[in-house]
Design a protein around this motif. Structure first.
Motif, PDB file in Angstrom:
ATOM      1  N   ILE A 193       0.839  -1.206   0.000  1.00 34.52           N
ATOM      2  CA  ILE A 193       0.000   0.000   0.000  1.00 34.52           C
ATOM      3  C   ILE A 193       0.870   1.251   0.000  1.00 34.52           C
ATOM      4  N   ASP A 194       1.943   1.213   0.793  1.00 29.62           N
ATOM      5  CA  ASP A 194       2.840   2.363   0.877  1.00 29.62           C
ATOM      6  C   ASP A 194       3.506   2.640  -0.472  1.00 29.62           C
ATOM      7  N   THR A 195       3.925   1.582  -1.163  1.00 32.62           N
ATOM      8  CA  THR A 195       4.517   1.759  -2.494  1.00 32.62           C
ATOM      9  C   THR A 195       3.516   2.408  -3.442  1.00 32.62           C
ATOM     10  N   PHE A 196       2.262   2.010  -3.323  1.00 27.13           N
ATOM     11  CA  PHE A 196       1.226   2.603  -4.173  1.00 27.13           C
ATOM     12  C   PHE A 196       1.036   4.083  -3.852  1.00 27.13           C
ATOM     13  N   LEU A 197       1.051   4.439  -2.571  1.00 27.50           N
ATOM     14  CA  LEU A 197       0.910   5.842  -2.180  1.00 27.50           C
ATOM     15  C   LEU A 197       2.094   6.668  -2.673  1.00 27.50           C
ATOM     16  N   LEU A 198       3.297   6.095  -2.601  1.00 25.78           N
ATOM     17  CA  LEU A 198       4.473   6.780  -3.142  1.00 25.78           C
ATOM     18  C   LEU A 198       4.350   6.948  -4.655  1.00 25.78           C
ATOM     19  N   THR A 199       3.793   5.940  -5.312  1.00 26.31           N
ATOM     20  CA  THR A 199       3.579   6.027  -6.757  1.00 26.31           C
ATOM     21  C   THR A 199       2.572   7.128  -7.080  1.00 26.31           C
ATOM     22  N   MET A 200       1.534   7.257  -6.257  1.00 24.78           N
ATOM     23  CA  MET A 200       0.581   8.350  -6.436  1.00 24.78           C
ATOM     24  C   MET A 200       1.278   9.708  -6.310  1.00 24.78           C
ATOM     25  N   ALA A 201       2.129   9.835  -5.287  1.00 22.82           N
ATOM     26  CA  ALA A 201       2.829  11.104  -5.078  1.00 22.82           C
ATOM     27  C   ALA A 201       3.746  11.422  -6.252  1.00 22.82           C
ATOM     28  N   MET A 202       4.450  10.411  -6.757  1.00 19.94           N
ATOM     29  CA  MET A 202       5.356  10.632  -7.875  1.00 19.94           C
ATOM     30  C   MET A 202       4.577  10.957  -9.147  1.00 19.94           C
ATOM     31  N   THR A 203       3.448  10.294  -9.337  1.00 20.58           N
ATOM     32  CA  THR A 203       2.593  10.573 -10.490  1.00 20.58           C
ATOM     33  C   THR A 203       2.096  12.013 -10.447  1.00 20.58           C
ATOM     34  N   ALA A 204       1.655  12.436  -9.264  1.00 20.30           N
ATOM     35  CA  ALA A 204       1.182  13.815  -9.099  1.00 20.30           C
ATOM     36  C   ALA A 204       2.299  14.811  -9.361  1.00 20.30           C
ATOM     37  N   LEU A 205       3.505  14.470  -8.936  1.00 20.46           N
ATOM     38  CA  LEU A 205       4.663  15.324  -9.195  1.00 20.46           C
ATOM     39  C   LEU A 205       4.878  15.485 -10.698  1.00 20.46           C
ATOM     40  N   GLY A 206       4.777  14.384 -11.423  1.00 18.43           N
ATOM     41  CA  GLY A 206       4.924  14.443 -12.874  1.00 18.43           C
ATOM     42  C   GLY A 206       3.832  15.260 -13.529  1.00 18.43           C
ATOM     43  N   MET A 207       2.623  15.201 -12.970  1.00 20.28           N
ATOM     44  CA  MET A 207       1.503  15.943 -13.544  1.00 20.28           C
ATOM     45  C   MET A 207       1.657  17.454 -13.414  1.00 20.28           C
ATOM     46  N   GLY A 208       2.539  17.871 -12.532  1.00 17.56           N
ATOM     47  CA  GLY A 208       2.793  19.300 -12.390  1.00 17.56           C
ATOM     48  C   GLY A 208       4.040  19.765 -13.106  1.00 17.56           C
ATOM     49  N   THR A 209       4.593  18.897 -13.938  1.00 20.33           N
ATOM     50  CA  THR A 209       5.866  19.184 -14.604  1.00 20.33           C
ATOM     51  C   THR A 209       5.655  19.534 -16.065  1.00 20.33           C
TER      52      THR A 209
END
Length: 366
Positions: free
Chosen positions: A312-328
């Motif tokens: 679950i934690d890996t998935f949450l980190l993936t969400m955070a990284m995905t969101a980071l990319g969406m702001g790039t």
């Protein structure tokens, strides 16, 4: 506010959107060729996010932005805290003083070197230099994510740092098996290392945890002690991210006062999520002590539960990284040129060559 009455619907929609993209990234990362290269869901997530930011973002509701930002900020901190369930203090003790000293030395020297050469020689801004250095010195993309809120850096700068981690971490995966043949096979001489020494060298110098695991797996007949040493030393580097961020917070506060910031506006920057991360690792360590001391009957159940927490934690980190990319947006990269690559290359050279020398010296005197 993200969950104010007027923003609540858009925030929830944005979080769900990020979660769906992160789920896609998780699926892609599990595919054979991607998995073999040791590319984590976090990296796949940021790639998809960047693609979205530069092609499709105008076709989605702007009200979702609050949810995307929430995923990249708040969910990130939550996920970093629970990253502590991957570590125990017993792991650090198991590798001994030499492994700890190699981890500490390489983390400190790489971070300082990367920050210095990035700003001094290649004229990178402070945040991009430090984010790139944190990724190289600690644990790749996860370290960049953890450092970004301490610096309060812009998302696109973290994306640059992650791309450098991916580039040189991937190169490491192909280089280190070649180094293994050159270093392990000679029976003596300056280049020779024992399997355990090479494991410490690998864990102390390669960027991502997945890449450290992949290197021994790609070497036919790699000794078990090499694989174990590599992983434990790498996890030691991971847990050192918490004290590193605390020191960084103290340094930033000192710099703010030194440059004459307005009194009262200067606040001590303590990344509390890093403190909680250590606390969570402590909880995990106590659980492990209990299981070893008399809780063997429930060990399988507890380890299964912790494994699910980590998924679950890996998935949450993936969400955070995905969101980071969406702001790039690529437009934000203008002016950086090749400076990030040169900076990351300088750190990579230090990790490979300097890391070898540091490992040889410490393991010979401790």
């Amino acid at each position: 506010m993200a969950f104010s009455k007027e923003n609540r619907k858009g925030t929830v929609s944005g979080i769900i959107f990020v979660a769906l993209v992160a789920a896609s990234a998780t699926y892609i990362a599990a595919l054979g060729p991607i998995k073999h290269l040791g590319i984590s869901p976090l990296v796949v997530g940021i790639v998809i996010g960047i693609f979205y930011a530069n092609t499709l973002h105008n076709h989605f509701p702007k009200t979702w932005e609050t949810g995307i930002v929430f995923s990249g900020k708040k969910i990130l901190r939550f996920a970093i805290v629970f990253y502590g369930f991957r570590l125990t203090f017993q792991q650090i003790a198991a590798v001994g003083l030499e492994g700890f000293l190699v981890s500490l030395t390489m983390l400190a020297t790489t971070f300082v070197l990367g920050t210095w050469i990035g700003q001094k020689f290649f004229k990178l801004d402070r945040d991009t230099s430090m984010l790139t250095a944190s990724g190289a010195s600690v644990c790749g993309a996860a370290a960049v994510l953890a450092t970004e809120p301490v610096l309060k850096a812009e998302g696109h700068k973290a994306a640059v740092a992650v791309s450098m981690v991916v580039l040189f971490g991937t190169i490491s995966m192909f280089l280190y098996p070649v180094l293994y043949a050159a270093i392990i096979e000679p029976a003596s001489g300056f280049l020779h290392m024992t399997p355990q020494q090479f494991g410490i060298y690998t864990g102390g110098t390669i960027h991502e945890v997945a890449q450290v695991v992949a290197v021994p797996a790609s070497i036919p007949g790699a000794p078990v002690e090499m694989s174990n040493s590599a992983v434990i030393v790498k996890m030691t580097r991971v847990i050192l991210i918490a004290p590193m961020l605390i020191v960084l917070g103290l340094y930033l506060s000192y710099q703010a006062k030194k440059t004459g910031a307005v009194a009262g506006a200067v606040k001590l920057v303590i990344p509390w999520f890093a403190v909680y991360f250590i606390g969570m690792a402590g909880v995990n360590s106590l659980i492990e002590m209990y299981l070893q001391g008399g809780g063997a009957a429930i060990a399988d159940t507890v380890h299964t539960l912790i494994g699910k927490i980590n998924v679950i934690d890996t998935f949450l980190l993936t969400m955070a990284m995905t969101a980071l990319g969406m702001g790039t947006r690529f437009a934000k990269f203008k002016g950086l040129g090749l400076a990030p690559i040169y900076t990351a290359l300088g750190m990579f050279a230090w990790l490979v060559v300097g890391g070898f020398l540091v490992t040889k010296f410490i393991t010979s005197v401790v």
